[in-house]
Write a protein that holds these residues in place. Sequence first.
Motif, PDB file in Angstrom:
ATOM      1  N   THR A   1      21.220  -3.547  -0.081  1.00 21.29           N
ATOM      2  CA  THR A   1      20.062  -2.993   0.015  1.00 21.29           C
ATOM      3  C   THR A   1      19.818  -1.865  -1.033  1.00 21.29           C
ATOM      4  OG1 THR A   1      19.994  -3.714   2.389  1.00 21.29           O
ATOM      5  CG2 THR A   1      18.429  -1.955   1.542  1.00 21.29           C
ATOM      6  N   ARG A   2      21.098  -1.187  -1.244  1.00 22.26           N
ATOM      7  CA  ARG A   2      20.880  -0.066  -1.905  1.00 22.26           C
ATOM      8  C   ARG A   2      20.816  -0.408  -3.445  1.00 22.26           C
ATOM      9  NH1 ARG A   2      22.985   4.994  -0.275  1.00 22.26           N
ATOM     10  NH2 ARG A   2      23.600   5.474  -2.471  1.00 22.26           N
ATOM     11  N   MET A   3      21.293  -1.490  -3.675  1.00 24.01           N
ATOM     12  CA  MET A   3      21.406  -2.197  -4.942  1.00 24.01           C
ATOM     13  C   MET A   3      20.049  -2.647  -5.418  1.00 24.01           C
ATOM     14  SD  MET A   3      22.900  -5.647  -6.565  1.00 24.01           S
ATOM     15  CE  MET A   3      24.782  -5.176  -6.854  1.00 24.01           C
ATOM     16  N   LYS A   4      19.472  -3.168  -4.607  1.00 25.34           N
ATOM     17  CA  LYS A   4      17.978  -3.803  -4.648  1.00 25.34           C
ATOM     18  C   LYS A   4      17.204  -2.535  -5.163  1.00 25.34           C
ATOM     19  CE  LYS A   4      17.661  -6.260  -1.101  1.00 25.34           C
ATOM     20  NZ  LYS A   4      17.159  -7.067  -0.036  1.00 25.34           N
ATOM     21  N   LYS A   5      17.048  -1.388  -4.260  1.00 28.18           N
ATOM     22  CA  LYS A   5      16.583  -0.103  -4.489  1.00 28.18           C
ATOM     23  C   LYS A   5      16.696   0.572  -5.499  1.00 28.18           C
ATOM     24  CE  LYS A   5      15.127   4.092  -1.948  1.00 28.18           C
ATOM     25  NZ  LYS A   5      15.572   4.787  -0.633  1.00 28.18           N
ATOM     26  N   LEU A   6      17.829   0.704  -5.787  1.00 26.67           N
ATOM     27  CA  LEU A   6      18.307   1.672  -7.008  1.00 26.67           C
ATOM     28  C   LEU A   6      18.442   1.017  -8.397  1.00 26.67           C
ATOM     29  CD1 LEU A   6      20.474   3.862  -4.920  1.00 26.67           C
ATOM     30  CD2 LEU A   6      17.995   4.395  -5.685  1.00 26.67           C
ATOM     31  N   SER A   7      18.652  -0.149  -8.487  1.00 25.02           N
ATOM     32  CA  SER A   7      18.870  -0.852  -9.964  1.00 25.02           C
ATOM     33  C   SER A   7      17.849  -1.618 -10.410  1.00 25.02           C
ATOM     34  CB  SER A   7      20.286  -1.844  -9.732  1.00 25.02           C
ATOM     35  OG  SER A   7      20.014  -2.722  -9.013  1.00 25.02           O
ATOM     36  N   LYS A   8      17.565  -1.965 -11.767  1.00 21.50           N
ATOM     37  CA  LYS A   8      16.750  -2.436 -12.328  1.00 21.50           C
ATOM     38  C   LYS A   8      17.121  -3.551 -13.093  1.00 21.50           C
ATOM     39  CE  LYS A   8      13.418   1.734 -12.544  1.00 21.50           C
ATOM     40  NZ  LYS A   8      12.888   2.548 -13.624  1.00 21.50           N
ATOM     41  N   PRO A   9      16.616  -4.805 -12.903  1.00 19.21           N
ATOM     42  CA  PRO A   9      16.683  -5.930 -13.631  1.00 19.21           C
ATOM     43  C   PRO A   9      16.973  -5.571 -15.316  1.00 19.21           C
ATOM     44  CG  PRO A   9      15.408  -6.570 -12.339  1.00 19.21           C
ATOM     45  CD  PRO A   9      15.369  -5.032 -11.946  1.00 19.21           C
ATOM     46  N   HIS A  10      17.952  -6.223 -16.119  1.00 23.65           N
ATOM     47  CA  HIS A  10      17.786  -5.831 -17.295  1.00 23.65           C
ATOM     48  C   HIS A  10      16.830  -6.580 -17.991  1.00 23.65           C
ATOM     49  CE1 HIS A  10      19.507  -6.329 -21.497  1.00 23.65           C
ATOM     50  NE2 HIS A  10      20.416  -5.483 -21.349  1.00 23.65           N
ATOM     51  N   TYR A  11      16.195  -5.856 -19.214  1.00 21.55           N
ATOM     52  CA  TYR A  11      14.809  -6.086 -19.934  1.00 21.55           C
ATOM     53  C   TYR A  11      15.065  -7.497 -20.248  1.00 21.55           C
ATOM     54  CZ  TYR A  11      17.647  -5.955 -24.273  1.00 21.55           C
ATOM     55  OH  TYR A  11      18.300  -6.219 -25.374  1.00 21.55           O
ATOM     56  N   SER A  12      16.292  -8.263 -20.328  1.00 20.52           N
ATOM     57  CA  SER A  12      16.170  -9.513 -20.775  1.00 20.52           C
ATOM     58  C   SER A  12      16.194 -10.639 -19.683  1.00 20.52           C
ATOM     59  CB  SER A  12      17.541  -9.841 -21.362  1.00 20.52           C
ATOM     60  OG  SER A  12      18.571  -9.715 -20.532  1.00 20.52           O
ATOM     61  N   GLN A  13      15.956  -9.951 -18.516  1.00 20.46           N
ATOM     62  CA  GLN A  13      15.686 -10.809 -17.333  1.00 20.46           C
ATOM     63  C   GLN A  13      14.272 -10.540 -16.637  1.00 20.46           C
ATOM     64  OE1 GLN A  13      19.094  -9.799 -15.079  1.00 20.46           O
ATOM     65  NE2 GLN A  13      20.465 -11.239 -16.131  1.00 20.46           N
ATOM     66  N   PRO A  14      13.214 -10.468 -17.337  1.00 17.19           N
ATOM     67  CA  PRO A  14      11.820 -10.259 -16.710  1.00 17.19           C
ATOM     68  C   PRO A  14      11.488 -11.124 -15.572  1.00 17.19           C
ATOM     69  CG  PRO A  14      11.666 -11.825 -18.783  1.00 17.19           C
ATOM     70  CD  PRO A  14      13.013 -11.180 -18.634  1.00 17.19           C
ATOM     71  N   ASN A  15      11.991 -12.309 -15.510  1.00 22.89           N
ATOM     72  CA  ASN A  15      11.553 -13.111 -14.113  1.00 22.89           C
ATOM     73  C   ASN A  15      12.582 -13.230 -13.043  1.00 22.89           C
ATOM     74  OD1 ASN A  15       9.095 -14.046 -15.679  1.00 22.89           O
ATOM     75  ND2 ASN A  15      10.633 -15.505 -16.890  1.00 22.89           N
ATOM     76  N   PHE A  16      13.614 -12.225 -13.095  1.00 23.57           N
ATOM     77  CA  PHE A  16      14.691 -11.952 -12.162  1.00 23.57           C
ATOM     78  C   PHE A  16      13.790 -11.770 -10.611  1.00 23.57           C
ATOM     79  CE2 PHE A  16      17.556  -9.522  -9.608  1.00 23.57           C
ATOM     80  CZ  PHE A  16      18.303 -10.292  -9.379  1.00 23.57           C
ATOM     81  N   SER A  17      14.443 -12.378  -9.728  1.00 28.99           N
ATOM     82  CA  SER A  17      13.924 -11.942  -8.635  1.00 28.99           C
ATOM     83  C   SER A  17      15.040 -11.837  -7.552  1.00 28.99           C
ATOM     84  CB  SER A  17      13.057 -13.028  -7.839  1.00 28.99           C
ATOM     85  OG  SER A  17      12.737 -12.857  -6.362  1.00 28.99           O
ATOM     86  N   TRP A  18      15.044 -10.860  -6.687  1.00 28.31           N
ATOM     87  CA  TRP A  18      16.025 -10.563  -5.609  1.00 28.31           C
ATOM     88  C   TRP A  18      16.115 -11.750  -4.466  1.00 28.31           C
ATOM     89  CZ3 TRP A  18      19.742  -7.541  -6.880  1.00 28.31           C
ATOM     90  CH2 TRP A  18      19.890  -6.315  -7.502  1.00 28.31           C
ATOM     91  N   GLU A  19      14.920 -12.338  -4.466  1.00 33.07           N
ATOM     92  CA  GLU A  19      14.821 -13.289  -3.432  1.00 33.07           C
ATOM     93  C   GLU A  19      14.882 -15.045  -3.760  1.00 33.07           C
ATOM     94  OE1 GLU A  19      14.491 -11.719  -0.597  1.00 33.07           O
ATOM     95  OE2 GLU A  19      14.013  -9.920  -1.545  1.00 33.07           O
ATOM     96  N   THR A  20      14.929 -14.942  -5.081  1.00 33.55           N
ATOM     97  CA  THR A  20      14.985 -16.477  -5.694  1.00 33.55           C
ATOM     98  C   THR A  20      16.641 -16.626  -6.176  1.00 33.55           C
ATOM     99  OG1 THR A  20      12.692 -16.404  -6.238  1.00 33.55           O
ATOM    100  CG2 THR A  20      14.133 -18.121  -7.085  1.00 33.55           C
ATOM    101  N   PRO A  21      17.028 -17.722  -5.522  1.00 33.23           N
ATOM    102  CA  PRO A  21      18.526 -18.068  -6.050  1.00 33.23           C
ATOM    103  C   PRO A  21      18.764 -18.126  -7.654  1.00 33.23           C
ATOM    104  CG  PRO A  21      17.995 -19.354  -4.038  1.00 33.23           C
ATOM    105  CD  PRO A  21      16.756 -18.529  -4.580  1.00 33.23           C
ATOM    106  N   SER A  22      19.669 -17.701  -8.386  1.00 36.85           N
ATOM    107  CA  SER A  22      19.622 -17.794  -9.760  1.00 36.85           C
ATOM    108  C   SER A  22      21.006 -17.679 -10.169  1.00 36.85           C
ATOM    109  CB  SER A  22      18.350 -17.008 -10.246  1.00 36.85           C
ATOM    110  OG  SER A  22      18.651 -15.675 -10.202  1.00 36.85           O
ATOM    111  N   PRO A  23      21.519 -18.018 -11.319  1.00 37.14           N
ATOM    112  CA  PRO A  23      22.710 -17.529 -11.855  1.00 37.14           C
ATOM    113  C   PRO A  23      22.862 -16.014 -11.841  1.00 37.14           C
ATOM    114  CG  PRO A  23      21.938 -19.513 -12.938  1.00 37.14           C
ATOM    115  CD  PRO A  23      20.839 -19.025 -12.148  1.00 37.14           C
ATOM    116  N   MET A  24      21.685 -15.548 -12.286  1.00 35.19           N
ATOM    117  CA  MET A  24      21.816 -13.850 -12.612  1.00 35.19           C
ATOM    118  C   MET A  24      21.859 -13.278 -10.837  1.00 35.19           C
ATOM    119  SD  MET A  24      19.588 -15.227 -14.778  1.00 35.19           S
ATOM    120  CE  MET A  24      17.886 -14.977 -14.383  1.00 35.19           C
TER     121      MET A  24
END
Length: 312
Positions: free
Chosen positions: A129-152
């Motif tokens: 929960t803290r990770m989701k709140k305080l960290s931001k996806p890398h600029y190279s991952q504009p479509n990253f989602s915390w809710e969608t399964p992915s390798p990232m």
Amino acid sequence: MVSLATAEERGTSKIHTAGVIIIGDEVLNGKVWVHLNHEASKVDILLKIIDTNSAFFARWCFSLGISLKRIEVISDDGSEIMEASKRMSESYDLVVTSGGIGPTHDDVTYPSIAKAFGLELKFHEETFTRMKKLSKPHYSQPNFSWETPSPMLTARLRMVHLPIDKTRDEKSQLLYVSDDLWVPIVIVNGNVHILPGIPRLFEKLLDCLKPILLPRLTDRDGKGMHMVLFSTPLAESAVATYLTELATRLKPRGIKVGSYPRWGKKKNTVTLVGKDREYMESLVAEVEKCVQGRRVNVEGEDDSDEGEDSAS
């Protein structure tokens, strides 16, 4: 001698000694070649990887009066991490590890230390929960989602599977020491503190840990160690007999005597290091006389010019 102390005892006992384990192939390699491909040219750039965490930890311990007994640099190898963490946990009051808790395949510190102490890795909801709140996806991952399964996402989840002892209070095993950082200091076996290897994070987490540890220090005010520096024009061989006698005399008081050659300079350095500042101050006149030198605030402050080597 093997310590039979429990994790609870290790986590609450007085802190006299410390050890640090620097984990990372990149530190042992000393340098990394990166090949950059560019439309106009191909350039090889040499990146130098320098371990600054051990030096910072040494200064941190010195400032708190903790005796740093060992610095080890080991590879990203599970068996080495297991062996070093178990051995140092038994040997020292405070153990810190640096590195190996990132999202990639070679970040194996959490699982290795878990295995060393017979623990399981647990998905830690609060840390996620803290990770989701305080960290931001890398600029190279504009479509990253915390809710969608992915390798990232899978890679990021590696960082929130933590070694937890189910038989102990979880609050004593995880410390969130800064409101603006999601990563916790994970404490295993009561005294093994797992920290990231990124210097900025390593340093901030340790600085935030300091007030938590103060009640467990022999010097609760955290005044730490003191050092008195002397500059001498004499060769080390010329002061060796006196320094040996002085070191023997001061050992019962916990004061260490050091001698350090300064190649290419006319002056060498002698040091007194300990907690009894008043007594060390009382020795200044004696040491100055016996090494035919003077006290200095910074090594080299009385260098007049380059001269013949005075080391031997």
